[in-house]
Design a protein around this motif. Structure first.
Motif, PDB file in Angstrom:
ATOM      1  N   PHE A   1      29.411   8.483  39.463  1.00  0.00           N
ATOM      2  CA  PHE A   1      30.304   8.099  38.363  1.00  0.00           C
ATOM      3  C   PHE A   1      31.741   7.859  38.803  1.00  0.00           C
ATOM      4  O   PHE A   1      32.652   7.822  37.984  1.00  0.00           O
TER       5      PHE A   1
ATOM      6  N   CYS B   1      23.822  10.581  29.268  1.00  0.00           N
ATOM      7  CA  CYS B   1      24.991  11.252  28.690  1.00  0.00           C
ATOM      8  C   CYS B   1      25.284  12.565  29.405  1.00  0.00           C
ATOM      9  O   CYS B   1      26.448  12.906  29.678  1.00  0.00           O
TER      10      CYS B   1
ATOM     11  N   TYR C   1      26.905  11.885  32.780  1.00  0.00           N
ATOM     12  CA  TYR C   1      28.296  11.440  32.612  1.00  0.00           C
ATOM     13  C   TYR C   1      29.194  12.612  32.207  1.00  0.00           C
ATOM     14  O   TYR C   1      30.306  12.763  32.703  1.00  0.00           O
TER      15      TYR C   1
ATOM     16  N   THR D   1      32.362  13.950  34.537  1.00  0.00           N
ATOM     17  CA  THR D   1      33.741  13.660  34.095  1.00  0.00           C
ATOM     18  C   THR D   1      34.345  14.767  33.249  1.00  0.00           C
ATOM     19  O   THR D   1      35.567  14.805  33.082  1.00  0.00           O
TER      20      THR D   1
ATOM     21  N   ALA E   1      30.128  13.132  25.832  1.00  0.00           N
ATOM     22  CA  ALA E   1      29.288  11.924  25.942  1.00  0.00           C
ATOM     23  C   ALA E   1      28.131  12.052  24.971  1.00  0.00           C
ATOM     24  O   ALA E   1      27.005  12.357  25.347  1.00  0.00           O
TER      25      ALA E   1
ATOM     26  N   ALA F   1      29.297  -1.439  35.396  1.00  0.00           N
ATOM     27  CA  ALA F   1      29.146  -1.117  33.967  1.00  0.00           C
ATOM     28  C   ALA F   1      28.270  -2.177  33.303  1.00  0.00           C
ATOM     29  O   ALA F   1      28.348  -3.363  33.643  1.00  0.00           O
TER      30      ALA F   1
ATOM     31  N   TYR G   1      26.983   1.003  28.924  1.00  0.00           N
ATOM     32  CA  TYR G   1      26.680   2.112  29.826  1.00  0.00           C
ATOM     33  C   TYR G   1      27.746   2.148  30.925  1.00  0.00           C
ATOM     34  O   TYR G   1      28.223   1.097  31.389  1.00  0.00           O
ATOM     35  N   PRO G   2      28.142   3.343  31.425  1.00  0.00           N
ATOM     36  CA  PRO G   2      29.205   3.449  32.427  1.00  0.00           C
ATOM     37  C   PRO G   2      28.739   2.952  33.794  1.00  0.00           C
ATOM     38  O   PRO G   2      27.539   2.861  34.063  1.00  0.00           O
TER      39      PRO G   2
ATOM     40  N   PRO H   1      34.017  -1.387  36.997  1.00  0.00           N
ATOM     41  CA  PRO H   1      34.230  -0.803  35.660  1.00  0.00           C
ATOM     42  C   PRO H   1      34.125  -1.878  34.569  1.00  0.00           C
ATOM     43  O   PRO H   1      34.140  -3.074  34.853  1.00  0.00           O
ATOM     44  N   LEU H   2      34.043  -1.414  33.345  1.00  0.00           N
ATOM     45  CA  LEU H   2      33.907  -2.325  32.208  1.00  0.00           C
ATOM     46  C   LEU H   2      35.142  -3.202  32.061  1.00  0.00           C
ATOM     47  O   LEU H   2      36.275  -2.722  32.119  1.00  0.00           O
TER      48      LEU H   2
ATOM     49  N   ARG I   1      34.147   4.378  24.794  1.00  0.00           N
ATOM     50  CA  ARG I   1      33.479   3.089  24.841  1.00  0.00           C
ATOM     51  C   ARG I   1      32.004   3.180  25.232  1.00  0.00           C
ATOM     52  O   ARG I   1      31.257   2.214  25.052  1.00  0.00           O
ATOM     53  N   TYR I   2      31.578   4.324  25.787  1.00  0.00           N
ATOM     54  CA  TYR I   2      30.224   4.410  26.304  1.00  0.00           C
ATOM     55  C   TYR I   2      29.283   5.054  25.276  1.00  0.00           C
ATOM     56  O   TYR I   2      29.690   5.922  24.493  1.00  0.00           O
TER      57      TYR I   2
END
Length: 575
Positions: free
Chosen positions: A12, A66, A69, A73, A77, A134, A152-153, A160-161, A193-194
């Motif tokens: 991640f 989730c 993640y 982090t 999630a 992402a 999804y991350p 990254p997104l 956002r995820y």
């Protein structure tokens, strides 16, 4: 433990936790994250769940993503898969869309989780996961009016997104119309956002056309109930039984239907819309549509009437003065309006309603519907008034009255009345003096009888009009048979044969009418032993009044005020 942190950090793209935090981590928890994901506990206050929320099983792949993640982090999630916008007609149907959404999320989450877990080699440590950018997936509602984004991350050193990833995902599903450009700009920086659904595009639903309407300018049902003023007087000139219209006059206004407005899907495809349905004009006899089709108008001057299915215009004969030798007898297929009087010896017949603004003298009036006499009747014991509907008159004096429905007047003096409904003599003088009143339902009057004891008969129940027709036809048939016998004994002559032919024709016609009356009497429901609906109600009843209900007779020997008489347990009781 260092291997685990290195794996999650690479997975991640975050810095590993401190050595102290790593050492305090429970091994069992790590194994749970890797092999048995559990549903995370929500950190927001409990509230009513959205109406269109997707509930997933605990072993669903998205919870494993989730958990990984969140473990890496330290950020919450929790999947928020709710179809709660945008508001309006695009809001999806719960019963249809949630099963489709479940299939789409299960498929995409399963593929994503599989990509993050490369296959193991026997006896070796799991290889490092591949770098994954992402990922944005698009869910389209069944009607293609809303497009939803689920992100999804990234994994490892994946990209990254950004806006480009979102645009490519939409373009892959050919989403081009109604795209929320502001969302595409702000979503890459959104902390939440995820694992959440975002409405990314909204189509334009079709708008069906409005059906046509009919605005009627004449009433369908005529209110024939006279209204008394503050002085208990009725204006019989304003009963509204006849609605006049000129040729070309508008009867109905027709509002045309509108065309539907086509919609547009998020894939920029047109959605056809239904046009409004045209209203069916209630077009009847002597009516027609205007040139522009927006009005139903009269094709002739006359009286507007609703026949049960449509409006029709019936002819109206308007007599500006009296019916006398200057006019003669009247027989008309329609309505008749007489602005003056009807003099003695004349006859007025009409298939519709008859309105007489003046006085009726010793004459014959026959109406196929209602009869209105504004100033009353002075019959001289010779006038006969018949109406297949109701009769309204200022007063009735020395005449024979036949009303198939109801009778309403201010005074009845020495009259023979046959009424199939209710006799109302309540406004004005409100008196019934002398004569005989036959009413199928009830009599409602102010005063019945007189101080000097005039005999006044009130007969309630039965079939007064049918009985009257039967007696009248029977007498006419007997008179014709006697006249025919007398004519047969006369010497032969051309005049004799002509008279006999006419009498035989009239005799045949009367016998047919008599058979019809007999059938109608048989079809009419008979009164019960104690018809409680039959009653006489009045403020005052004088001696000399005789009341007959169901062949039970009661003689009033004293004055009663007020009085309500009914048949109870086989006898007439005064309440």
């Amino acid at each position: 433990m260092e291997i685990k942190n290195s794996f999650l950090s690479r997975l991640f793209k975050t810095k590993p936790e401190t050595q102290e935090a790593v050492e305090t981590a429970e091994p069992e928890a790590a194994e749970t994250v890797k092999h048995s994901p559990v549903r995370p506990v929500a950190e927001v206050p409990a509230q009513e769940p959205p109406q269109h929320r997707l509930d997933l099983p605990e072993d669903h792949a998205i919870y494993a993503l989730c958990a990984l993640y969140r473990e890496q982090t330290g950020l919450p999630a929790n999947p928020e898969l709710s179809l709660e916008g945008p508001e309006g007609p695009c809001l999806p149907n719960k019963a249809v869309e949630l099963p489709r959404l479940l299939m789409a999320v299960t498929s995409s989450a399963g593929r994503r989780l599989k990509q993050t877990r490369p296959p193991k080699s026997n006896g070796e440590e799991p290889p490092a996961p591949p770098d994954l950018d992402a990922q944005a997936t698009v869910f389209l509602t069944k009607n293609n009016l809303t497009a939803w984004l689920l992100v999804y991350p990234p994994v490892g050193n994946g990209k990254p997104l950004d806006r480009e990833i979102l645009k490519q995902a939409l373009e892959k599903q050919q989403v081009r119309f109604g795209v929320d450009e502001a969302l595409l700009d702000t979503l890459p920086q959104d902390p939440a956002r995820y694992f959440k659904l975002f409405p990314a595009a909204k189509g334009q639903p079709p708008v069906p056309g409005v059906d046509g309407q009919i605005l009627e300018k004449f009433p369908r049902i005529r209110d024939r109930k006279p209204v008394a003023d503050e002085n208990d007087r009725v204006d019989y000139t304003n009963l509204g039984l006849i609605h006049n219209v000129e040729q070309g006059g508008e009867i109905c206004r027709i509002i045309l239907p509108t065309a539907g407005t086509p919609g547009r899907t998020v894939q920029d495809r047109e959605i056809p819309a239904k046009d409004g349905k045209a209203a069916t004009a209630p077009k009847g006899r002597n009516t027609e549509l205007s040139e522009d089709g927006q009005a139903l108008v009269a094709s002739m001057a006359g009286h507007v009437e609703f026949s049960g299915k449509n409006f029709q215009v019936k002819p109206v004969m308007d007599i500006p003065g009296n019916v006398d030798f200057s006019v003669g007898n009247i027989s008309f297929l329609g309505d008749v309006c007489i602005r003056g009087d009807v003099r003695s010896g004349f006859t007025v017949r009409a298939t519709g309603s008859i309105t007489i603004d003046g006085v009726v003298e010793a004459c014959t009036i026959e109406a196929g519907r209602d009869l209105v006499v504004v100033k009353g009747v002075q019959g001289d014991s010779q006038a006969v008034l018949r109406a297949q509907g109701s009769i309204f008159a200022k007063y009735l004096e020395n005449c024979c009255i036949y009303a198939k429905q109801d009778l309403e007047t201010e005074c009845i003096i020495n009259c023979d009345v046959y009424c199939g409904g209710t006799v109302t003599v309540h406004s004005g003088h409100g008196k019934i003096i002398g004569g005989k009143i036959h009413a199928g339902q009830m009599v409602n009057a102010g005063i019945v009888g007189s101080r000097i004891g005039n005999r006044t008969d009130i007969v309630l129940g039965g079939q007064p009009c049918e009985d009257y027709d039967y007696e009248l036809l029977t007498k006419e048939i007997q008179d014709l048979e006697d006249a025919l016998k007398r004519t047969e004994r006369q010497p032969n002559s051309p005049g004799k044969n002509s008279r006999m032919a006419k009498m035989r024709m009239q005799l045949t016609l009367n016998r047919s009418k008599l058979e019809a009356v007999e059938k109608e009497r048989e079809l009419q429901p008979q009164d019960t032993d104690e018809p409680r609906s039959h009653s006489m109600k009045c403020r005052t009843v004088h001696p000399g009044t005789v009341l007959n209900i169901g062949n039970v007779i009661y003689h009033f020997d004293d004055m009663y005020s007020p009085c309500l008489a009914r048949l109870v347990d086989g006898e007439i009781r005064l309440i």
